[in-house]
Each structure stands twice: as C-alpha cells, then as structure tokens.
Design a protein around this motif. Structure first.
Motif, PDB file in Angstrom:
ATOM      1  N   TRP A 197     -10.719  36.834  41.488  1.00 55.91           N
ATOM      2  CA  TRP A 197      -9.537  37.700  41.456  1.00 55.91           C
ATOM      3  C   TRP A 197      -9.733  38.894  40.541  1.00 55.91           C
ATOM      4  O   TRP A 197     -10.276  38.774  39.439  1.00 55.91           O
ATOM      5  N   GLN A 198      -9.260  40.042  40.989  1.00 55.45           N
ATOM      6  CA  GLN A 198      -9.148  41.197  40.099  1.00 55.45           C
ATOM      7  C   GLN A 198      -7.967  40.958  39.164  1.00 55.45           C
ATOM      8  O   GLN A 198      -6.992  40.295  39.539  1.00 55.45           O
ATOM      9  N   PRO A 199      -8.022  41.487  37.933  1.00 57.00           N
ATOM     10  CA  PRO A 199      -6.912  41.293  36.996  1.00 57.00           C
ATOM     11  C   PRO A 199      -5.574  41.743  37.600  1.00 57.00           C
ATOM     12  O   PRO A 199      -5.462  42.852  38.115  1.00 57.00           O
ATOM     13  N   GLY A 200      -4.601  40.861  37.538  1.00 50.39           N
ATOM     14  CA  GLY A 200      -3.252  41.183  38.009  1.00 50.39           C
ATOM     15  C   GLY A 200      -3.035  41.011  39.492  1.00 50.39           C
ATOM     16  O   GLY A 200      -1.882  41.062  39.959  1.00 50.39           O
ATOM     17  N   ALA A 201      -4.097  40.778  40.284  1.00 49.55           N
ATOM     18  CA  ALA A 201      -3.951  40.756  41.741  1.00 49.55           C
ATOM     19  C   ALA A 201      -3.162  39.548  42.223  1.00 49.55           C
ATOM     20  O   ALA A 201      -2.214  39.686  43.006  1.00 49.55           O
ATOM     21  N   HIS A 202      -3.545  38.358  41.785  1.00 50.11           N
ATOM     22  CA  HIS A 202      -2.856  37.155  42.252  1.00 50.11           C
ATOM     23  C   HIS A 202      -1.397  37.168  41.807  1.00 50.11           C
ATOM     24  O   HIS A 202      -0.492  36.809  42.571  1.00 50.11           O
ATOM     25  N   GLU A 203      -1.166  37.602  40.586  1.00 50.48           N
ATOM     26  CA  GLU A 203       0.202  37.669  40.050  1.00 50.48           C
ATOM     27  C   GLU A 203       1.056  38.630  40.877  1.00 50.48           C
ATOM     28  O   GLU A 203       2.235  38.349  41.148  1.00 50.48           O
ATOM     29  N   LEU A 204       0.465  39.758  41.292  1.00 51.26           N
ATOM     30  CA  LEU A 204       1.212  40.722  42.098  1.00 51.26           C
ATOM     31  C   LEU A 204       1.551  40.134  43.467  1.00 51.26           C
ATOM     32  O   LEU A 204       2.680  40.275  43.953  1.00 51.26           O
ATOM     33  N   LEU A 205       0.602  39.456  44.092  1.00 48.57           N
ATOM     34  CA  LEU A 205       0.871  38.829  45.389  1.00 48.57           C
ATOM     35  C   LEU A 205       1.986  37.802  45.291  1.00 48.57           C
ATOM     36  O   LEU A 205       2.861  37.723  46.156  1.00 48.57           O
ATOM     37  N   LEU A 206       1.963  37.007  44.228  1.00 47.37           N
ATOM     38  CA  LEU A 206       2.998  35.988  44.032  1.00 47.37           C
ATOM     39  C   LEU A 206       4.369  36.635  43.827  1.00 47.37           C
ATOM     40  O   LEU A 206       5.374  36.158  44.359  1.00 47.37           O
ATOM     41  N   ALA A 207       4.402  37.729  43.060  1.00 45.89           N
ATOM     42  CA  ALA A 207       5.668  38.423  42.807  1.00 45.89           C
ATOM     43  C   ALA A 207       6.220  39.035  44.095  1.00 45.89           C
ATOM     44  O   ALA A 207       7.429  38.959  44.363  1.00 45.89           O
ATOM     45  N   LEU A 208       5.345  39.618  44.910  1.00 45.76           N
ATOM     46  CA  LEU A 208       5.775  40.180  46.189  1.00 45.76           C
ATOM     47  C   LEU A 208       6.321  39.089  47.103  1.00 45.76           C
ATOM     48  O   LEU A 208       7.350  39.260  47.755  1.00 45.76           O
ATOM     49  N   HIS A 209       5.629  37.961  47.140  1.00 45.40           N
ATOM     50  CA  HIS A 209       6.074  36.840  47.981  1.00 45.40           C
ATOM     51  C   HIS A 209       7.439  36.326  47.520  1.00 45.40           C
ATOM     52  O   HIS A 209       8.325  36.078  48.341  1.00 45.40           O
ATOM     53  N   ALA A 210       7.603  36.179  46.200  1.00 48.41           N
ATOM     54  CA  ALA A 210       8.869  35.693  45.661  1.00 48.41           C
ATOM     55  C   ALA A 210      10.010  36.652  45.971  1.00 48.41           C
ATOM     56  O   ALA A 210      11.164  36.220  46.136  1.00 48.41           O
ATOM     57  N   ALA A 211       9.686  37.945  46.071  1.00 41.72           N
ATOM     58  CA  ALA A 211      10.702  38.951  46.375  1.00 41.72           C
ATOM     59  C   ALA A 211      10.950  39.088  47.870  1.00 41.72           C
ATOM     60  O   ALA A 211      11.790  39.898  48.288  1.00 41.72           O
ATOM     61  N   GLY A 212      10.220  38.326  48.680  1.00 39.58           N
ATOM     62  CA  GLY A 212      10.427  38.370  50.125  1.00 39.58           C
ATOM     63  C   GLY A 212       9.799  39.558  50.814  1.00 39.58           C
ATOM     64  O   GLY A 212      10.214  39.929  51.921  1.00 39.58           O
ATOM     65  N   VAL A 213       8.781  40.156  50.182  1.00 40.25           N
ATOM     66  CA  VAL A 213       8.118  41.328  50.762  1.00 40.25           C
ATOM     67  C   VAL A 213       6.997  40.864  51.696  1.00 40.25           C
ATOM     68  O   VAL A 213       6.072  40.179  51.257  1.00 40.25           O
TER      69      VAL A 213
END
Length: 217
Positions: A81-97
C-alpha cells in the motif's frame, strides 16, 4: 471515485522495474532504474515493444505474461500500500462513494488485488479496453460501468499518461507525485501523498476547485 492502481494505490513500481531488469539482463542487455521510470503508466503493449528494442527476444504476449506473473507474485506476498491509500478507500466506502479501479495493468493482476481489497464496485484493466491510457477510454468506460457522468467523478492518478487520460475523459483529476514529477496543468489538483487529502478535499475537487499541495489538509 476513479482510482489508478500501480503507483497511486500500491507501490508496485519497484516490482515492475525489478521484473523488467531481470528480463532484459536474461537476454544479455542492461536496464536501469531510470529506464524503468520511462515505462511508468505506459500501456503494456508499449512497454513490451520498448523491452524488445532493448534485446528481449520474446513476443509481446510472452513479455507481458512474464512481467504480470512476477508482479502478481510480489503483490500476493504482501499488498504494498501507498501511504494513506487503504485508509482513503475505507473512508470513501464508509461514505457510500462508488469506487472504480482504473488501471493499465491487465486483469490477471488487477482482479486479484480488487478481490482482496473488496471495496471496488468496478474494475477496468488494460486488457478491457481498445485504447489504453493516455486515451480517455479507460476512464470513460469506468464511469459508464458505474452508471455515472464522468464529469461528476474525481480521478486519482500518479503518471503523466494516466493524468492525461483522466483529464481527457472530463473527470476532475488529482495527481499524486510518487516516482515521477506531476507538473501543473489546467484543471489538475496536485498532492504529494494520499495522506494529505481527505473526503472534504475530494468534495471540493468534485465541485470544480483546483487544489494544490499547500491548500490540502
């Protein structure tokens, strides 16, 4: 959201360069890190042609299969993983994007990664399209499969060809500077790392703002 894979979400470029070096040297040639950087973001067929010009006595298909298998093994051993990548994907998913993976890598590599992550609604790989990046077809295809207007999407890319593809599609684009420079371009937001961008920033980009590293949280 439309997201590139290699370089943007996962740090596979060292794996690609190592595989290229191994292949060229096995055919009596030499391949440097700088040579590898010239292939970042390029379609697999283009990369294969360049490697053949450097002495690799194999067909395009054989070269592509060799590189894909070497990189697949590396990713299977540990998702880089690139730094911050997995966290960003999880945040987008949680937001319904809705999220689409849009990559020049072939499905043999993209699909196992997407399945392991389990957060992508759509996968568009290099062998899914007729015209690969820098053509806009990959991003237009991803938006179509998501059932959305590409002009409402934000694309995240790291390579010049990927950024060109995303901009040409009409998407809003964030360029992440990883291995190669990301020069300023009209309509392009830029960031030094995915750790520097959050959902609020992406919403601003989606609304038409062009942000640069100093303006991102």
């Amino acid at each position: 959201m439309l997201l590139d894979m290699d370089g943007t979400l996962i740090d596979t470029e060292p794996l690609w360069i190592a595989a290229e070096t191994e292949l060229v040297e096995a055919h009596g040639g030499s391949w440097t890190h700088h040579d590898g950087l010239q292939l970042v973001g390029k379609p697999m067929a283009v990369s294969a042609g360049i490697l053949r010009s450097r002495g690799v006595d194999l067909s395009d298909t054989e070269i592509i299969d060799y590189l894909n298998e070497r990189v697949r093994r590396g990713v299977a051993a540990r998702v880089p993983w690139q730094p911050g990548a997995h966290e960003l994907l999880l945040a987008l998913h949680a937001a319904g994007v809705p999220q689409a993976l849009v990559t020049s890598s072939f499905r043999v590599l993209a699909e196992p990664f997407a399945e392991a992550v389990g957060l992508f609604d759509v996968v568009v790989s290099g062998d899914d399209v007729t015209h690969a990046k820098p053509d806009p077809e990959p991003y237009l295809t991803a938006a179509h499969r998501l059932g959305v207007d590409v002009r409402t999407c934000v694309a995240v890319e790291d390579s010049p060809s990927g950024i060109t593809s995303a901009l040409a599609s009409g998407a809003r684009v964030v360029g992440v500077e990883v291995l190669v420079p990301v020069p300023a371009r009209p309509g392009l937001s830029r960031v030094s790392s995915l750790t520097r961008i959050g959902l609020e920033d992406l919403a601003r980009v989606a609304a038409g703002q062009v942000l640069d590293a100093g303006e991102l949280a």
